[in-house]
Design an enzyme around this catalytic site. Sequence first.
Site, PDB file in Angstrom:
ATOM      1  CE1 TYR A   1      -4.184  -2.285   5.065  1.00  0.00           C
ATOM      2  CE2 TYR A   1      -3.259  -0.099   4.711  1.00  0.00           C
ATOM      3  CZ  TYR A   1      -3.783  -1.272   4.205  1.00  0.00           C
ATOM      4  OH  TYR A   1      -3.903  -1.444   2.845  1.00  0.00           O
TER       5      TYR A   1
ATOM      6  CB  SER B   1      -0.858  -0.021   1.274  1.00  0.00           C
ATOM      7  OG  SER B   1      -1.552   1.188   1.444  1.00  0.00           O
TER       8      SER B   1
HETATM    9  P1  NDP Z   1     -11.743  -5.411  -0.531  1.00  0.00           P
HETATM   10  O1  NDP Z   1     -12.205  -5.282   0.871  1.00  0.00           O
HETATM   11  O2  NDP Z   1     -12.692  -5.103  -1.632  1.00  0.00           O
HETATM   12  O3  NDP Z   1     -11.109  -6.850  -0.784  1.00  0.00           O
HETATM   13  C1  NDP Z   1     -10.353  -7.509   0.190  1.00  0.00           C
HETATM   14  C2  NDP Z   1     -10.293  -8.971  -0.167  1.00  0.00           C
HETATM   15  O4  NDP Z   1      -9.468  -9.635   0.781  1.00  0.00           O
HETATM   16  C3  NDP Z   1     -11.645  -9.636  -0.158  1.00  0.00           C
HETATM   17  O5  NDP Z   1     -11.746 -10.453  -1.300  1.00  0.00           O
HETATM   18  C4  NDP Z   1     -11.621 -10.493   1.096  1.00  0.00           C
HETATM   19  O6  NDP Z   1     -12.355 -11.690   0.849  1.00  0.00           O
HETATM   20  C5  NDP Z   1     -10.137 -10.804   1.204  1.00  0.00           C
HETATM   21  N1  NDP Z   1      -9.703 -11.163   2.551  1.00  0.00           N
HETATM   22  C6  NDP Z   1      -9.626 -10.392   3.653  1.00  0.00           C
HETATM   23  N2  NDP Z   1      -9.180 -11.106   4.705  1.00  0.00           N
HETATM   24  C7  NDP Z   1      -8.948 -12.369   4.235  1.00  0.00           C
HETATM   25  C8  NDP Z   1      -8.480 -13.572   4.822  1.00  0.00           C
HETATM   26  N3  NDP Z   1      -8.151 -13.634   6.119  1.00  0.00           N
HETATM   27  N4  NDP Z   1      -8.367 -14.661   4.035  1.00  0.00           N
HETATM   28  C9  NDP Z   1      -8.701 -14.622   2.731  1.00  0.00           C
HETATM   29  N5  NDP Z   1      -9.152 -13.504   2.125  1.00  0.00           N
HETATM   30  C10 NDP Z   1      -9.276 -12.406   2.871  1.00  0.00           C
HETATM   31  O7  NDP Z   1     -10.483  -4.423  -0.601  1.00  0.00           O
HETATM   32  P2  NDP Z   1      -9.342  -4.195  -1.697  1.00  0.00           P
HETATM   33  O8  NDP Z   1      -9.643  -4.860  -2.952  1.00  0.00           O
HETATM   34  O9  NDP Z   1      -9.076  -2.748  -1.703  1.00  0.00           O
HETATM   35  O10 NDP Z   1      -8.120  -4.887  -0.962  1.00  0.00           O
HETATM   36  C11 NDP Z   1      -7.163  -5.675  -1.628  1.00  0.00           C
HETATM   37  C12 NDP Z   1      -5.797  -5.339  -1.084  1.00  0.00           C
HETATM   38  O11 NDP Z   1      -5.460  -3.999  -1.429  1.00  0.00           O
HETATM   39  C13 NDP Z   1      -5.671  -5.417   0.429  1.00  0.00           C
HETATM   40  O12 NDP Z   1      -4.460  -6.050   0.775  1.00  0.00           O
HETATM   41  C14 NDP Z   1      -5.654  -3.944   0.856  1.00  0.00           C
HETATM   42  O13 NDP Z   1      -5.011  -3.744   2.062  1.00  0.00           O
HETATM   43  C15 NDP Z   1      -4.917  -3.337  -0.324  1.00  0.00           C
HETATM   44  N6  NDP Z   1      -5.045  -1.896  -0.502  1.00  0.00           N
HETATM   45  C16 NDP Z   1      -6.267  -1.332  -0.741  1.00  0.00           C
HETATM   46  C17 NDP Z   1      -6.372   0.039  -0.931  1.00  0.00           C
HETATM   47  C18 NDP Z   1      -7.682   0.713  -1.172  1.00  0.00           C
HETATM   48  O14 NDP Z   1      -7.748   1.954  -1.100  1.00  0.00           O
HETATM   49  N7  NDP Z   1      -8.759   0.002  -1.480  1.00  0.00           N
HETATM   50  C19 NDP Z   1      -5.184   0.904  -0.875  1.00  0.00           C
HETATM   51  C20 NDP Z   1      -3.955   0.201  -0.662  1.00  0.00           C
HETATM   52  C21 NDP Z   1      -3.893  -1.157  -0.488  1.00  0.00           C
HETATM   53  P3  NDP Z   1     -13.255 -12.494   1.908  1.00  0.00           P
HETATM   54  O15 NDP Z   1     -13.836 -11.478   2.853  1.00  0.00           O
HETATM   55  O16 NDP Z   1     -14.271 -13.160   1.039  1.00  0.00           O
HETATM   56  O17 NDP Z   1     -12.325 -13.442   2.550  1.00  0.00           O
END
Ligand code: NDP
Length: 245
Positions: free
Chosen positions: A155, A142
Amino acid sequence: MKMQDLAGKVAVVTGASSGIGEASARLLVEEGVRVVLAARRLDRIEAMARELGTESAFAIACDVGDMGQVTALFDQVRGRFGGLDLLFNNAGLGINGPFADSRPEDWRTQIDANLYGVLNCTHAAIPLMRGREGAMISSVSSVGGRYGIEGWSVYNATKFAVVGFHDALRKELGPDGIRVSVIEPGAVWTEWGHNVPDDTMRQRRESLDALHAEDIAQALVYSFAQPPRVLVEEILVRPVRQVQP
Ligand code: NDP
């Protein structure tokens, strides 16, 4: 622009049930990659797999923080495909609030998904990637893995850790031809930030003209579709209006 043909490659995308992971899985399938969709919400990834076609997409429920579930996931990948070309360590979450008021169980939830998830999946994936030309491990850190932001300290700690881990791993796996790459997004329109009120999140994203999940998917495919000798080590991609942090 000349890119490598990705048809027939095999990828695991964690956190494929929404946001960046979903968009990335969709784009990889468009490029001809066979994609294993991993997330906890099985209903969502099963629906995606049906939509994308069962020749191209396979749904496997997995909590990436749980080593047993991760081992089972990669055992299935080995059994079905015999190897792996791309691991996209994308699953993660952020819990907002001042550190002084934070709860240890919320530290653990973030560390389990954002850091143990990357360690667990990477450890299980490496044996499947050896000898595969152009194999790549890409993890989502990030902008918060480069800069601390008030209210996001735990985080930030997890995302800084991902950057450090990748720098060492790149040096360990480079001699074997396995590419290790990290993507550091700024604000993106996704479900992320679930404990921040919807209005606050929406206003921030609107004011920044936030990125779309597809923008990050393109960064992933750009780095993966380079010739095997080329490592795109790091991509920090942010909305042009997000000048801080
Ligand atoms: P979302 O919340 O839309 O997606 C997050 C995904 O992670 C979901 O598919 C969720 O699936 C999965 N997830 C969370 N915890 C677990 C777990 N313990 N095991 C398996 N899957 C898990 O957010 P983003 O698409 O934005 O996030 C994707 C990545 O991008 C993350 O690492 C986030 O930190 C990073 N990020 C996002 C930013 C933003 O502004 N959106 C900025 C910078 C980085 P499920 O709940 O079905 O398990």
